[in-house]
Design a protein around this motif. Structure first.
Motif, short mmCIF file in Angstrom:
data_model
loop_
_atom_site.label_atom_id
_atom_site.label_comp_id
_atom_site.label_asym_id
_atom_site.label_seq_id
_atom_site.Cartn_x
_atom_site.Cartn_y
_atom_site.Cartn_z
N LEU A 139 0.84 -1.22 0.00
CA LEU A 139 0.00 0.00 0.00
C LEU A 139 0.87 1.26 0.00
O LEU A 139 0.55 2.24 -0.68
N TYR A 143 1.21 1.41 -4.16
CA TYR A 143 0.02 2.25 -4.38
C TYR A 143 0.18 3.66 -3.83
O TYR A 143 -0.73 4.48 -3.96
N LYS A 145 0.12 5.06 -0.89
CA LYS A 145 -0.83 5.54 0.11
C LYS A 145 -0.05 6.15 1.27
O LYS A 145 1.05 5.72 1.61
N GLU A 149 -3.80 6.94 5.37
CA GLU A 149 -4.68 6.14 4.50
C GLU A 149 -4.54 4.65 4.79
O GLU A 149 -5.53 3.92 4.85
#
Length: 194
Positions: A139, A143, A145, A149
């Protein structure tokens, strides 16, 4: 780094789904990373990456070695990304980007290939991380994040996110010691901060 065995490639060429699954897991991170650098939209990058692997499966029977596979996936992903940029109204500057991507910039091409290969090598070690640590790492660094988050997505404390990220980096550094560390240096310079 261990290469892909000729037996695995033979099994893939002969249509064995398990061989495709193995190759998919080995190459997915580098293809996704490469596509995401071009299109920037995560959902679209996932779609293009999935389409790339569908074309890869449909082209089975024609691959001799790992280098052929990597070249096919890269070319297919690149063409699909450029097509998407060309068709997307959100990307009005596609023409200049298209020209840039098709330019003969050997350094850029080498750097992108190097990043993709580093990510593939690191992915092998990421897969060995404990499940929650791996999820936080993916994550955060795939991604992109934020800690907040990730904490919300996983229903954990912000400090736990930081701890998991630190543990992941520490474990990856340890497990990758002696495995092409010069090549991995740019990866750690980029992702070594929490």
């Amino acid at each position: 780094m261990e290469g892909i065995s000729g037996a695995l490639i033979d099994h893939f060429n002969n249509g064995y789904p398990a061989a495709f699954t193995s190759l998919y897991h080995q190459f997915y991170p580098s293809v996704f990373f490469y596509v995401k650098k071009i299109v920037t939209d995560v959902a679209q990058a996932e779609d293009i990456t999935a389409e790339t692997f569908i074309k890869f499966w449909n082209s089975r029977g024609h691959f001799e070695n790992e280098k052929n596979i990597a070249a096919f996936l890269r070319t297919t992903a690149r063409n699909a990304s450029i097509d998407w940029l060309r068709k997307s109204k959100k990307h009005k500057e596609w023409a200049s980007m298209f020209a840039h991507l098709n330019g003969v910039d050997v350094d850029m091409e080498f750097n992108e290939e190097l990043r993709a290969e580093v990510l593939r090598l690191v992915q092998q070690e990421i897969d060995r991380l404990p499940p929650k640590v791996k999820r936080v790492f993916v994550l955060a660094y795939i991604y992109e994040k934020s800690n907040e988050e990730i904490a919300k997505i996983l229903s954990i404390q912000n400090q736990s996110v930081r701890n998991h990220k630190a543990r992941a980096i520490k474990q990856l550094r340890f497990s990758l010691t002696g495995k092409e560390m010069i090549i991995l240096l740019p990866f750690f310079l980029k992702f070594g901060k929490f």
